[in-house]
Design a protein around this motif. Sequence first.
Motif, short mmCIF file in Angstrom:
data_model
loop_
_atom_site.label_atom_id
_atom_site.label_comp_id
_atom_site.label_asym_id
_atom_site.label_seq_id
_atom_site.Cartn_x
_atom_site.Cartn_y
_atom_site.Cartn_z
N ARG A 5 0.83 -1.19 0.00
CA ARG A 5 0.00 0.00 0.00
C ARG A 5 0.87 1.25 0.00
O ARG A 5 0.37 2.35 -0.22
CB ARG A 5 -0.90 0.04 1.23
CG ARG A 5 -0.19 0.51 2.47
CD ARG A 5 -1.01 1.14 3.57
NE ARG A 5 -2.29 0.59 3.75
CZ ARG A 5 -3.41 1.29 3.54
NH1 ARG A 5 -3.36 2.52 3.11
NH2 ARG A 5 -4.57 0.75 3.74
N TRP A 6 2.15 1.11 0.27
CA TRP A 6 2.99 2.27 0.47
C TRP A 6 3.74 2.69 -0.79
O TRP A 6 4.60 3.54 -0.75
CB TRP A 6 3.99 2.00 1.60
CG TRP A 6 3.28 1.66 2.87
CD1 TRP A 6 3.13 0.42 3.42
CD2 TRP A 6 2.59 2.54 3.74
NE1 TRP A 6 2.40 0.48 4.58
CE2 TRP A 6 2.05 1.79 4.81
CE3 TRP A 6 2.35 3.92 3.73
CZ2 TRP A 6 1.31 2.33 5.84
CZ3 TRP A 6 1.61 4.47 4.78
CH2 TRP A 6 1.11 3.69 5.80
N LYS A 94 7.55 -2.81 9.01
CA LYS A 94 6.75 -3.82 9.69
C LYS A 94 5.63 -3.21 10.52
O LYS A 94 4.55 -3.81 10.66
CB LYS A 94 7.66 -4.65 10.61
CG LYS A 94 8.47 -5.71 9.88
CD LYS A 94 9.17 -6.60 10.87
CE LYS A 94 9.77 -7.81 10.17
NZ LYS A 94 8.73 -8.71 9.62
N MET A 95 5.83 -2.02 11.06
CA MET A 95 4.86 -1.42 11.97
C MET A 95 3.84 -0.53 11.28
O MET A 95 2.78 -0.26 11.86
CB MET A 95 5.59 -0.60 13.05
CG MET A 95 6.49 -1.42 13.95
SD MET A 95 7.20 -0.42 15.27
CE MET A 95 5.74 0.06 16.16
N TYR A 157 4.38 -10.39 8.74
CA TYR A 157 4.77 -10.73 7.38
C TYR A 157 5.10 -9.51 6.51
O TYR A 157 5.26 -9.66 5.30
CB TYR A 157 3.66 -11.55 6.70
CG TYR A 157 3.36 -12.83 7.42
CD1 TYR A 157 4.34 -13.78 7.61
CD2 TYR A 157 2.09 -13.07 7.94
CE1 TYR A 157 4.07 -14.97 8.29
CE2 TYR A 157 1.81 -14.25 8.61
CZ TYR A 157 2.81 -15.19 8.79
OH TYR A 157 2.54 -16.35 9.48
N ALA A 158 5.19 -8.36 7.09
CA ALA A 158 5.60 -7.18 6.32
C ALA A 158 7.12 -7.11 6.26
O ALA A 158 7.81 -7.36 7.25
CB ALA A 158 5.05 -5.91 6.97
N PHE A 171 4.13 -7.28 1.65
CA PHE A 171 3.94 -8.51 2.41
C PHE A 171 4.46 -9.68 1.59
O PHE A 171 4.19 -9.78 0.39
CB PHE A 171 2.47 -8.73 2.75
CG PHE A 171 1.87 -7.62 3.56
CD1 PHE A 171 2.03 -7.61 4.93
CD2 PHE A 171 1.17 -6.60 2.96
CE1 PHE A 171 1.49 -6.59 5.69
CE2 PHE A 171 0.63 -5.58 3.71
CZ PHE A 171 0.79 -5.57 5.07
N ARG A 172 5.17 -10.52 2.25
CA ARG A 172 5.64 -11.75 1.62
C ARG A 172 5.33 -12.89 2.58
O ARG A 172 5.99 -13.07 3.60
CB ARG A 172 7.13 -11.68 1.32
CG ARG A 172 7.65 -12.85 0.50
CD ARG A 172 9.08 -12.65 0.12
NE ARG A 172 9.26 -11.47 -0.70
CZ ARG A 172 9.09 -11.45 -2.03
NH1 ARG A 172 8.69 -12.55 -2.64
NH2 ARG A 172 9.29 -10.34 -2.69
N VAL A 173 4.30 -13.64 2.23
CA VAL A 173 3.82 -14.72 3.09
C VAL A 173 4.52 -16.01 2.68
O VAL A 173 4.50 -16.39 1.50
CB VAL A 173 2.30 -14.87 2.97
CG1 VAL A 173 1.79 -15.97 3.90
CG2 VAL A 173 1.61 -13.54 3.30
#
Length: 381
Positions: A5-6, A94-95, A157-158, A171-173
């Motif tokens: 989203r960023w 991550k945050m 997962y970010a 995100f990489r799951v």
Amino acid sequence: MNVSRWSLEEPTVGPLVTVVLPSLLTLVCLAAVVGNLLLITILLQDCRKGRWSVMNCLVVHVGGADLLLALLCLPLQIATYAQQSWLFGGVLCKMAEWFLHSCLAAKSFTLAAIAYVRCQHVLTPPRLLPCGCGQLAALLLSSWAGSLLLPLPLLLYAQLSVDRGTITCGFRVPDDASSFMDAFSKLYPLLAYVLPMVFSFCCYIRALRRRERRIRMPDPRAVSRRTTSMLMSVSLAFDAMWLPEWIVWIWSRHSGSGLLQPPSALMAVAHMILFLNCTINPAVFLAVSDEFREGLKNLWTACRQCDGSGVSRAENGSDMGTNTVQSLQDLHSTPALRASQDSKTKDEKILPDVEHFWQDRRNTTAGEENDPMPWEHQEKP
């Protein structure tokens, strides 16, 4: 799965994204900060004046969540759109999404609590919920605890990634957690968005129907229908402006490998509408609430009355001006002048007494009965 989203995912972007969109978001950020600070200040002043209520505290909590979004989350979005790259390191990567969704979930839960409180107030006026300070604090703390825990997978997962020479935060799951993330991506919108929205809507509908029945039977304890409609409009506006973000969320996480990802224009519009909601609450209160407008007017009057030194200006009232002039006269009078004024005042108190004494002596006629030597005035035999 790598959804960001960023940053926008197109290889080339124009000035519409790098210049116009950050400028609009900057205006939204300023309006959100100013509006929510005024909202919180006015409601806290009411609490200090003894007009404490559970509803005011919950509205202050919603304004605080909007203020956190405007101060901590929106600047990251502005900088990322302007530079088209993530600039803040792995820890903030991550945050960022986790904290954003935590604030949104806390706001959603608090709006549901406002709907419940309003419904109970309408059903049993004029008494609010039997909720003390301890119970209210426990409610808010539990709301934030659930809001911080619910989007926790977004924190896990970010991570940063490099795409076409650009650093992005997405995100990489891993493969072993794909089933969990599929279930999470379905349950999370249901818990954070759908259930609070349905609960709030049912509470407001029940309150409005109760109000309609009371119109037929006048009751001096009846509450204002406009207040219920105002709070309902705030809740509906939040749900409607969060909906485009959920469309992007579901589209990006449930589209297969052969399907297209959501377009960048839709993502930008969803982000813009989501952050624009931070300015809605103060605008709605200003347009509908007479108490909020009165509090804003009193706050403006108090700011105008006080100058930089904290002394009230003389032109704001004749009594205040008289007191100020008298204080200045006392301040600038010299000790000798004050002594002469005191002496003059003392003489003015003494002289009338002396004058009265001599006036009485002049008006007094000596009678025979008061003659001190009566034998000199007696006729000789």
